[in-house]
Design an enzyme around this catalytic site. Sequence first.
Site, PDB file in Angstrom:
ATOM      1  N   THR A 220       0.833  -1.210   0.000  1.00 30.88           N
ATOM      2  CA  THR A 220       0.000   0.000   0.000  1.00 30.88           C
ATOM      3  C   THR A 220       0.867   1.259   0.000  1.00 30.88           C
ATOM      4  O   THR A 220       2.000   1.227   0.455  1.00 30.88           O
ATOM      5  CB  THR A 220      -0.842  -0.049   1.297  1.00 30.88           C
ATOM      6  OG1 THR A 220      -1.731  -1.136   1.172  1.00 30.88           O
ATOM      7  CG2 THR A 220      -1.602   1.221   1.575  1.00 30.88           C
ATOM      8  N   THR A 271      -0.272   0.990   6.977  1.00 33.04           N
ATOM      9  CA  THR A 271      -0.135  -0.087   5.994  1.00 33.04           C
ATOM     10  C   THR A 271       0.117  -1.403   6.719  1.00 33.04           C
ATOM     11  O   THR A 271       0.930  -1.461   7.638  1.00 33.04           O
ATOM     12  CB  THR A 271       1.016   0.176   5.001  1.00 33.04           C
ATOM     13  OG1 THR A 271       1.164  -0.990   4.177  1.00 33.04           O
ATOM     14  CG2 THR A 271       2.339   0.480   5.690  1.00 33.04           C
TER      15      THR A 271
HETATM   16  N1  ASP Z   1      -3.775  -2.281   4.658  1.00 32.10           N
HETATM   17  C1  ASP Z   1      -4.001  -2.791   3.349  1.00 32.10           C
HETATM   18  C2  ASP Z   1      -5.275  -3.585   3.359  1.00 32.10           C
HETATM   19  O1  ASP Z   1      -5.473  -4.374   4.253  1.00 32.10           O
HETATM   20  C3  ASP Z   1      -2.900  -3.650   2.842  1.00 32.10           C
HETATM   21  C4  ASP Z   1      -1.517  -3.091   3.010  1.00 32.10           C
HETATM   22  O2  ASP Z   1      -1.315  -2.095   3.649  1.00 32.10           O
HETATM   23  O3  ASP Z   1      -0.609  -3.679   2.456  1.00 32.10           O
HETATM   24  O4  ASP Z   1      -6.052  -3.444   2.470  1.00 32.10           O
END
Ligand code: ASP
Length: 352
Positions: A220, A271
Amino acid sequence: MFKRIKLLGAVLLCTIIAACNQTDSAKTASNESDTKYVLVIHGGAGTILKSKMTPEKEAAYTAALTKALETGYAAIKSGKTSLDAVEATIHILEDSPLFNAGKGAVFTNEGKNEMDAAIMDGSNLMAGSVAGVTVIRNPISAARAVMEKSEHVMMAGAGAEKFAKQAGLEIVDPSYFFTQDRWDGLQKAIKEDSTKSLLDHGNKKTYKLGTENKDYKFGTVGCVALDNKGNLAAGTSTGGMTNKKYGRIGDAPIIGGGTYANNNTAAISGTGWGEFYIRSVVAHDISALMEYKGMSVAEASKTALDKMAKLGGTGGLIALDKKGNMAMPFNTAGMYRGSITFGGKIEVLIYK
Ligand code: ASP
């Protein structure tokens, strides 16, 4: 004669004192411009190990993160708002196939790219987000359009896409988001996840932590910024988690979960494993710890992240307060991250 010498001596002394004061204040100004941050970014947290990285890949990530920082910094320096800076910075990361946002978004279990994004203005607590969108080139701009051009905070799926089109945003064919790397990641994830249910609300008992949190589930992007008027803004954009179930929505578009900004406290973008960020309301938790307990941005960020980790969550976050203090803690092996100070000093980091 003696009087004249005394007078000359006094003038000389005053000049020396003035010169010393000037160097002192110049020093303070340069120290401050190097310790006060205007923009902080992340490009995802996960099992990012130096042993698994090639020098070329590392250079590509560093270059993309640097370009994003320079873009946001230029916006702030030219007098634009922190919101403008966040949007412009995230565009760079969304347009890069390296990150799990926009081009390069991960695939759902059905082989689609369903993206989430949110933006928040710390000066008035206005916020906008989109969830599960598939044809908007830059989901962060759609989130901003929801905030500024609708009476809503959150829009999802086909409705959000219709609205983005009406707002004049660029619409692309879903194939625009395809990257071979992410496709291969899905095939690997399908194989590895076939033995268990991937998302059962993060029930710790059914997970062996450390085995499920593979790199392919992260990436992300996020940005927090402070402008010349002292206004904070935060934005997050993501493709979510590889092999997520159709229609699953993560923490990025949840105001207070993965994204939050308040001029009285801080701007935050998270994230990591989204289900845990939602359940721990991580971004708002940081703001609340600062507001009600008077914690510093670093203390509050660590406290909220540790609390989420106790539930079994993994990931990281970036946070920036109104004085330009920042924090970027994470509990994974690495997190793509970077910062730029008031004076333009750039730092890009990947590993612990
Ligand atoms: N937080 C994001 C999600 O769960 C994924 C990520 O940050 O890599 O959609």
